[in-house]
Every structure is written in structure tokens, then in C-alpha cells.
Design a protein around this motif. Structure first.
Motif, short mmCIF file in Angstrom:
data_model
loop_
_atom_site.label_atom_id
_atom_site.label_comp_id
_atom_site.label_asym_id
_atom_site.label_seq_id
_atom_site.Cartn_x
_atom_site.Cartn_y
_atom_site.Cartn_z
N GLY A 6 -30.50 -7.85 37.20
CA GLY A 6 -31.32 -7.30 38.26
C GLY A 6 -32.77 -7.68 38.06
N THR A 7 -33.61 -6.70 37.93
CA THR A 7 -35.04 -6.96 37.82
C THR A 7 -35.60 -6.54 36.47
OG1 THR A 7 -35.51 -4.81 38.83
CG2 THR A 7 -35.38 -6.72 40.29
N PHE A 8 -34.71 -6.32 35.50
CA PHE A 8 -35.18 -5.78 34.24
C PHE A 8 -34.92 -6.76 33.09
CE2 PHE A 8 -33.90 -2.16 36.88
CZ PHE A 8 -35.09 -1.44 36.90
N ASP A 9 -35.83 -6.77 32.16
CA ASP A 9 -35.61 -7.47 30.91
C ASP A 9 -36.09 -6.55 29.80
OD1 ASP A 9 -38.48 -8.68 29.79
OD2 ASP A 9 -38.46 -8.37 31.94
N ALA A 10 -35.60 -6.78 28.58
CA ALA A 10 -35.93 -5.86 27.49
C ALA A 10 -35.84 -6.55 26.15
CB ALA A 10 -34.99 -4.64 27.51
N LYS A 11 -36.62 -6.01 25.21
CA LYS A 11 -36.50 -6.40 23.81
C LYS A 11 -35.66 -5.33 23.13
CE LYS A 11 -40.98 -8.75 23.72
NZ LYS A 11 -42.34 -8.81 23.10
N HIS A 12 -34.47 -5.69 22.72
CA HIS A 12 -33.56 -4.71 22.13
C HIS A 12 -33.42 -5.00 20.63
CE1 HIS A 12 -29.88 -2.51 21.16
NE2 HIS A 12 -30.08 -1.81 22.27
N PRO A 13 -33.38 -3.97 19.79
CA PRO A 13 -33.26 -4.20 18.34
C PRO A 13 -32.06 -5.04 17.93
CG PRO A 13 -33.86 -1.92 18.77
CD PRO A 13 -33.57 -2.53 20.10
N ASP A 14 -30.96 -4.97 18.70
CA ASP A 14 -29.79 -5.76 18.35
C ASP A 14 -30.09 -7.26 18.28
OD1 ASP A 14 -27.91 -3.87 17.86
OD2 ASP A 14 -26.88 -4.04 19.78
N VAL A 15 -31.05 -7.72 19.06
CA VAL A 15 -31.35 -9.15 19.10
C VAL A 15 -32.76 -9.43 18.58
CG1 VAL A 15 -29.71 -9.70 20.93
CG2 VAL A 15 -31.99 -8.92 21.56
N ARG A 16 -33.20 -8.59 17.66
CA ARG A 16 -34.52 -8.78 17.03
C ARG A 16 -34.37 -8.70 15.51
NH1 ARG A 16 -39.51 -8.90 19.89
NH2 ARG A 16 -40.23 -6.85 19.22
N LEU A 17 -35.45 -8.86 14.80
CA LEU A 17 -35.45 -8.74 13.35
C LEU A 17 -35.86 -7.34 12.95
CD1 LEU A 17 -36.78 -11.81 14.11
CD2 LEU A 17 -36.41 -12.04 11.66
N LEU A 18 -35.48 -6.94 11.74
CA LEU A 18 -35.86 -5.64 11.20
C LEU A 18 -36.96 -5.84 10.16
CD1 LEU A 18 -34.95 -2.60 11.37
CD2 LEU A 18 -33.70 -3.03 9.23
#
Length: 824
Positions: free
Chosen positions: A520-532
């Protein structure tokens, strides 16, 4: 072919190169590969099947599986049109329980390998298919099963590595206990849990379910999983569990603190002899953090402005997040490990960002230089890597230097009486619009220019790619990652729009995480696809997710420090060269190469640089993959009366003739050459407009052609070299090179790959390093005079027997009189 064991030191060549005068200026149908040897081909495959069964039956009895194997995994080597979908379907037999578990491409042969699960009840299926191919014809007169059997080049017993998804070099040791993602056939999760208990594996209660697979989080060793693989047919894919920081990010602070405190007990304090550091120039650091405190001494915790304080404030904990990655890499792996860790480098911090507001743009170059010299005054004896992820988009103009980037070039160049310095700089983040994320995110990245000061010639600029594609959070059903695994991170920037005379940026890419979208019109930075990594406010959290080119640059600085600590006699130019030299384009990046046209290759270079660097390749050689390291200096120019002219070239000879040609007959070898040097910048407007006015000098390399004598080779280089650019050089046998001299000569690091047979290679034993013009040649004055200055360079040359397990290291080392030393 598996990744070779890297247990040999690189060959370091003492002494300079030979100085030489620079004398002059619908329904898918499977493709069928016709065969004339029908009977012989069928007999060969039947024999290979029999050997594969013998490999399984010859295994010693495992007490955990007294009933014996339930089936077997087979590797099929396939030809045809990239092993098309129809061919893979013909391999399967769903009614018998036969299915394709994984498909990959063998980089050594470029053939497709399909790993197939064959239950014990279906063991004779492929024997029957091969027999039908050999003995029966279709009504049309073709061999029966031809669409399958003619495209099978080989069959062998599969090992657990066959279903591992990822770079084989990233696999831990066979006995190391780590977290894995085990993908099992749908409905087989409980069966896997039962057999896992037999070999003392820990299986998390949570699982993720897809139409054909269930994903389980499993803690244990590769050896234990291999036992299950050999005796059952429940597993379909195996991955290292890297993409689950969300579990830690969602913990409350008390739970995070427990994990962090436990990990900190395994973090051994730095030995007094550790004299390598990463100097972080950022928003400050929360020094009391348990993952940071032992490696950031109070004397090394500083601020550029005395009223700011050295703590992390005002920038969402950016500096502390960088610190966690610089010290530990992705902190997730450290938390899930049980091993103690002793780091080879320390952390230093100078806060260059105010707690509120911004520094005046025109001061950033001066602040950067002052901050580095400030820390050097505190610890003058240390070898350090500068890490800078603070970037800006002001005054970015298709690669032309800015005052800030020129200040970095000046700081790192070694001009005057100062030392050369290694700086690792983030490429800067792209902010794609949602429509771009849904359709053409790479197009957005290709129009987003690398930020200032990352266009500096001497720095190692790091962009971001990602392998993080596992979105496991059930709250985000219907969302998906933007970037496919191994491709550019959606937030990275490139130099695709830059003019040709400016450097290739980034030079390398490292993990920077992904974005997710929901259509849709949303995007996000989610921890699952980022570094810790580490969080800055310990009253609210100890761990956080992090990403983008900042994270990538922190990982790049960490790798540079690891190499600098291991090779203290290597120059900054050499460490930069090793990192670029070890870089490879991932399969996803290579797949973006639409053709062999120069423009296609050029655009990929300016998007991904030279690829993802590999630490083990940068550290060590192998029997069939050796690296030679040269550190040298030449004087590019000389004064003759009132004029200046080119002075000398250096010829380096490599004893390829020592290699036994018989063992490599008919096989290709790959030679890679990387030349790295630092330039002194000319901060003037015309210098900003033309590269030979901006850089003090330029160096190039060329390799002798197979039909040239050395005299002809040197004469050709001098004849073809333009006085200002040296861009018209044509390597003899130019079709052997991946990039060629026109693509590889931008900036101050040049790298290329040559591929050919051993006979041709042995006729190309000489590499020439030669100068092109720069403002040292044109400008009078200086102390010493500019024209009388030496130019240091690092030359890295590697030779790789791509398709053979042949020892080429020992004969080369012997010819160079270098002892063969293995590492422990």
C-alpha cells in the motif's frame, strides 16, 4: 567446488620493483540437450547412482538412529537453460515423496545443482527412469525420459552443506553451537523435534509456517544436524539464524540487561599489547554500556567542543549504536554465542556533533581534522582506523570534491610531515519514495548520489547491501522485504550519475539491513531485517536495531581494524587494498548484469563497488588461491631544467612459470590485481573540476601481454599513455579482463580480474606500475619540491585455480624463496 581451507600466510614480497625509466610521454517445455552417447550416458549415471547409495550404506551405525537411514539426499548436476523450471519439476515425484529441497549454482562450473530428497521407499525411482531412457523410445522416436536424463550431467550423494542457504565461508566450525533456522517439510516439525532430542539439539517452541515449509529455530552444532540429515529426510533448507533481533528489541529493559550482562562476562578486557583502535567521529558514546566500557578507556572518550561532553546525546544514540557494531559486529551473534571473546582492537571516540542543532557546514572539514589530531595527541603510538558516518548532501555535484572531502583527502594523504591515515566513511543514505520501494528501488538508489565527504579519493567508502530477508513477525502478515537477499540495501546511495573522472564509490558494500512494504502506502524499518546493537539510554534500553550505510561503515571499520591488528606492518593503503581485493559481487548482484556492455558493467561498479569483502580471504591464502602483497614507492616526476617530466615506472615479476602446467591443462585461472595509493588534494576550483588537477599524481598498473617481450611491453605503455590521463592504455589480450583499463582507472584504487588458461598466464608474468600526471608535476615550490616527492603504493596480486584443487601456492613461494607457513 567447496571453499578452500585458508591456512597459509599471504606471500609478502620484500624489496622494491625494478625501477625503469619513463622514456617518453504458456506451457513450459524442458530444453533437451541432444546426446549421441545415449547408452554410455545412461550407464554413467546408473554407476553414479550406485556409488551414491554405497556412500550412504557405508556409514557407521549411529546409536541415535538404530533403524538406519529413512532415505537419501542426492545432488543432481544439471545442464540446460539455467536448469529451467520444467526440468526441476521432472526431477520430482511428489506421489513417491521425492522433492527438490534446494537449487544453487556452482560458481566453479556455472552449472545448477539441485538437491533432491529421496525417501527409502522411492530409492529405485531414478534407476527406472535412467533405464527407460536407455532402452525405450517415445512414439515420436525420441528416448523416453530424454527431457530429464539428457540434462543430468552427474549424480552424487549430498552432504548437509548442499541444503545450506548462504555463503559457505560463513559456516561455523563443525562442533560450534550456534542458532540455526531449520526449514522442514510442511507437517514434519514434530518429527524433527523428536529426532533433535536424540542428538541433544535445542528447538525453540515457536515456529513459522509457510505453504510448503515450517521454520524452526534450533540451537546446536553443524555435526549434530549432519547426523539428522544422514538418517532422516525431514530437512529441506538450513540457514544461520541471523535475522531475529526483533526478539531482543521487544524485550523489556530488564530482560535486555540480563542478556547484555551475561555477554559482558564473556567479553575479555583488551590485552595491554593491543595498539589498534577505531576512532569514531560521531555523536559521542554511552561509555558505561556493558558491551562498550571495557574497550573504551576514559582517556579515549573525548569531545571536540569542551562544553558538549563526550556522552551520547541529541542524535538518537547514533554514536553508541555505531560503537556496538565496531566492537562486536552484529551483536545478535555475540548474544547467542556461548564463547568468550577477546577483541583485537579498542574503541576511541571524539564527539563532533553538538547535543542540539548542527555545526556550520563550512566547519566540518576542520572539525574532522582537529578531532583526529586531538586523539592522536592522546595516543600517538596507536595504529587507528577513522570511522565517519556523519555525511551531508550539501554541495554534492556528480562526484566533484567538496571542502569536507578535500579535508579528508588532505588528512589521510600523508602530505607534508604527517602520516598516512585510513578512514572508513559511510556512503550516505538514500530516502526512496514508497512507489520506488514497490517497483524500482534500485532506480531510486542509482539517482541518489553518494554524500559528502564520501567522494574523498583516499577513504574507503562503504555502501550497504543486505542478506536480511526473513520477516518472522506474525504481526506483519502481508508485508515483504524490499531488497532480495544479496542485493543493494534500499537506503544505500551510489555514484551511477557521477562523471567518469571521479572515483568509483562505494568501493565495497556491507550489511546495512532492509526495508519492508505492504503493497500500500507504507514502508517500515523492522528489527527482523536490521542489525542488533547497543542502545544509548540505559534507563530505557540496552539493545536496539540499527542499519543503513551507517551500520555498513561501522562493520567496514571493524574489518579494517581486524586486518590492521593482524598485520601491523601493513600501510593504510595496503589495508584498503586487501579489503577491496577480497570483495566479490554476490549472485544477486551478478544477476543484475544484463549483458557484457561496458555501460552495464560500469553501472554495476558504481552501484556495488567491487562487492562484499571477505575477512578470511583478506587474511589468508589457500593452496589453490594465493595472494602476494607488495609495498613500494616510486618517484613519479623529475625536473629537467625548467621543465618537469615523468620519471620512473616499476616492474614487478611474478614466477607463474613455476606452476606445473599439466595439473591445470584445460582449466581457467583467475588473476586479480589491485593497486592502492593516496593522493594529496589540490583544493582549488579547477582542481575540483578535473581529476588530474585535483590529485597530486596518479598511478596505474598494466600486465604484460602473452606475445610481448618486456621491452615491447614497457614501450607500449609509454607510447599509449596520454600525458594527463593515461586512459588510452589497452591491455594486450583485453578480452581476458573483467573491467579493462577504461573502467578501472578512476580514483586512487584500481582493481581488475583476468581469466585465462595457464599457458597464457605464464606468458604474462610482469606487472608494471607507472605514473600519470598530477599537480605535483605542474606546481613549483614546496618543501621538499613537489616534483621530488615519492609516491607510496600497495600492489596486491592473487592467483586462483578456480576449478581445481591444485597446489599453486608452494611452487610460487619456493620460487620467491619464501617459507611456506601454515596458520593454526
Amino acid at each position: 567446488m567447496t571453499e578452500p581451507r585458508r591456512d597459509l600466510n599471504h606471500l609478502y614480497l620484500e624489496g622494491p620493483g625494478q625501477a625503469t625509466r619513463y622514456e617518453v610521454q504458456g506451457n513450459v517445455r524442458a530444453h533437451i540437450t541432444p546426446r549421441d552417447d545415449r547408452a554410455a550416458h545412461a550407464a554413467a549415471l546408473a554407476g553414479q547412482l550406485a556409488l551414491a547409495r554405497q556412500a550412504l550404506s557405508g556409514l557407521p551405525r549411529d546409536p541415535a538412529f538404530p533403524e538406519g537411514p529413512q532415505g537419501q539426499y542426492l545432488d543432481f548436476e544439471l545442464t540446460g537453460r539455467d536448469a529451467d523450471k520444467a526440468l526441476l519439476q521432472r526431477l520430482e515425484g511428489r506421489q513417491q515423496g521425492i522433492e527438490v529441497a534446494s537449487v544453487r549454482r556452482d560458481p566453479a562450473t556455472n552449472r545448477v545443482i539441485a538437491t533432491v530428497v529421496v525417501p527409502e521407499t522411492a530409492a529405485g525411482t531414478y534407476d527406472r527412469r535412467i533405464h527407460e531412457y536407455a532402452s525405450q523410445d517415445t512414439p515420436g522416436g525420441q528416448p523416453k525420459r530424454a527431457s530429464l536424463v539428457t540434462n543430468i550431467e552427474g549424480i552424487r550423494h549430498a552432504a548437509l552443506r548442499s541444503i545450506f542457504v548462504g555463503d559457505a565461508a560463513s559456516l561455523p566450525g563443525p562442533g560450534a553451537a550456534v542458532w540455526w533456522e531449520v526449514w522442514v517439510r510442511q507437517g514434519a516439525a514434530e518429527e524433527f523435534r523428536q529426532v533433535a532430542r536424540r542428538v541433544e539439539l535445542t528447538v525453540a517452541e515457536e515456529s513459522l509456517s509457510f505453504p510448503d515449509r515450517e521454520v524452526l529455530l534450533v540451537h546446536g552444532s553443524f555435526d549434530a544436524l549432519s547426523r539428522i540429515f544422514l538418517h532422516t529426510v525431514v530437512m529441506a533448507e538450513l540457514r544461520l539464524s541471523r535475522d531475529t533481533p526483533d526478539v531482543f528489541v521487544r524485550m523489556n529493559n530488564a530482560e535486555q540487561a540480563q542478556w547484555v550482562d551475561e555477554a559482558a562476562t564473556r567479553l575479555l578486557p583488551p590485552d595491554a599489547s593491543v595498539q589498534t583502535a577505531v576512532l569514531l567521529l560521531d555523536s559521542g558514546v554511552t561509555r558505561p554500556h556493558p558491551l562498550i566500557a571495557t574497550h573504551l578507556h576514559p582517556n579515549d572518550w573525548q569531545t571536540w567542543h569542551p562544553h558538549w561532553g563526550p556522552d551520547d546525546s541529541g542524535w538518537d544514540g547514533h554514536g553508541t549504536a555505531m560503537s556496538g557494531l565496531i566492537l562486536h559486529g552484529d551483536v545478535l551473534a555475540f548474544l547467542l554465542s556461548s564463547a568468550a571473546a577477546r577483541l583485537s582492537h579498542r574503541l576511541e571516540s571524539v564527539k563532533i556533533l553538538p547535543p542540539a542543532g548542527h555545526n556550520p557546514h563550512h566547519l566540518y572539514g576542520r572539525i574532522t581534522q582537529d578531532a583526529v589530531r586531538q586523539m592522536e595527541g592522546t595516543n600517538p603510538e596507536r595504529q587507528r582506523v577513522i570511522c565517519l558516518a556523519v555525511t551531508a548532501t550539501f554541495d554534492v555535484n556528480r562526484g566533484r570534491p567538496t571542502a569536507w572531502s578535500a579535508a579528508l583527502d588532505q588528512l589521510t594523504s600523508g602530505g607534508g610531515d604527517e602520516p598516512q591515515r585510513l578512514a572508513v566513511v559511510a556512503a550516505g543514505n538514500n530516502t526512496p519514495a514508497v512507489p520506488d520501494l514497490l517497483s524500482d528501488y534500485l532506480g531510486s538508489a542509482d539517482t541518489a548520489q553518494v554524500h559528502s565527504p564520501a567522494q574523498a579519493w583516499n577513504v574507503l567508502t562503504v555502501g550497504a547491501y543486505t542478506d536480511k530477508t526473513n520477516l518472522l513477525d506474525p504481526r506483519y502478515t502481508g508485508w515483504w522485504p524490499v531488497a532480495p537477499g544479496g542485493d543493494l540495501s534500499p537506503t544505500s546511495s551510489t555514484s551511477v550519475l557521477w562523471q567518469e573522472q571521479w572515483p568509483i564509490k562505494p568501493e565495497i558494500v556491507m550489511e546495512g539491513g532492509n526495508l519492508i512494504v505492504n503493497g500500500g502506502t507504507f514502508d517500515a524499518k523492522h528489527p527482523d531485517v536490521r542489525l542488533l546493537t547497543a542502545d544509548f539510554d540505559l534507563t530505557t534500553g540496552h539493545l536496539r536495531d540499527f542499519g543503513d550505510t551507517s551500520a555498513a561503515s561501522a562493520l567496514g571499520a571493524r574489518m579494517a581494524a581486524q586486518l590492521a591488528a593482524e598485520f601491523p606492518h601493513y600501510w593504510p593503503e595496503t589495508i584498503r587494498a586487501l579489503m577491496v581485493h577480497s570483495a566479490e559481487w554476490t549472485p544477486a548482484m551478478q544477476a543484475r548484469l544484463a549483458g557484457s556492455r561496458r555501460l552495464d558493467v560500469r553501472n554495476l561498479l558504481r552501484r556495488y563497488g567491487y562487492g562484499v569483502p571477505q575477512l578470511e580471504r583478506a587474511r589468508r591464502s589457500a593452496r589453490n588461491d594465493l595472494t602476494l602483497v607488495v609495498q613500494d614507492a616510486l618517484r613519479p616526476f623529475e625536473a629537467v631544467g625548467s621543465r618537469t617530466r615523468m620519471n620512473e615506472m616499476h616492474l614487478h615479476r611474478f614466477p607463474w612459470s613455476a606452476i606445473d602446467t599439466a595439473a591445470l591443462e584445460g582449466l581457467d585461472l583467475e588473476m586479480r590485481v589491485t593497486l592502492s595509493y593516496f593522493v594529496e588534494p589540490n583544493p582549488s576550483e579547477r582542481g575540483y573540476a578535473q581529476r588530474f588537477r585535483y590529485a597530486s599524481h596518479g598511478l596505474r598498473f598494466a600486465v604484460k601481454g602473452p606475445l610481448e617481450t618486456e621491452a615491447d611491453f614497457k614501450a607500449r605503455i609509454q607510447r599509449e599513455s596520454l600525458p594527463n590521463e593515461g586512459s588510452s592504455i589497452r591491455d594486450a589480450g583485453n578480452d581476458h579482463w573483467a573491467f579493462g583499463p577504461r573502467l578501472r582507472t578512476s580514483g586512487s584504487i584500481h582493481s581488475d580480474r583476468w581469466r585465462g588458461d595457464i599457458t597464457t598466464l605464464q606468458a604474462c608474468e610482469a606487472v608494471l606500475v607507472y605514473p600519470v600526471s598530477g599537480w605535483w608535476r605542474e606546481k613549483r615550490g614546496g618543501t621538499p619540491p613537489y616534483v621530488d616527492r615519492d609516491a607510496r603504493y600497495a600492489l596486491i596480486v592473487s592467483l586462483r585455480a578456480v576449478e581445481a584443487d591444485v597446489d599453486i601456492y608452494t611452487p610460487i613461494a619456493t620460487a620467491l624463496s619464501i617459507p611456506v607457513e601454515t596458520t593454526v
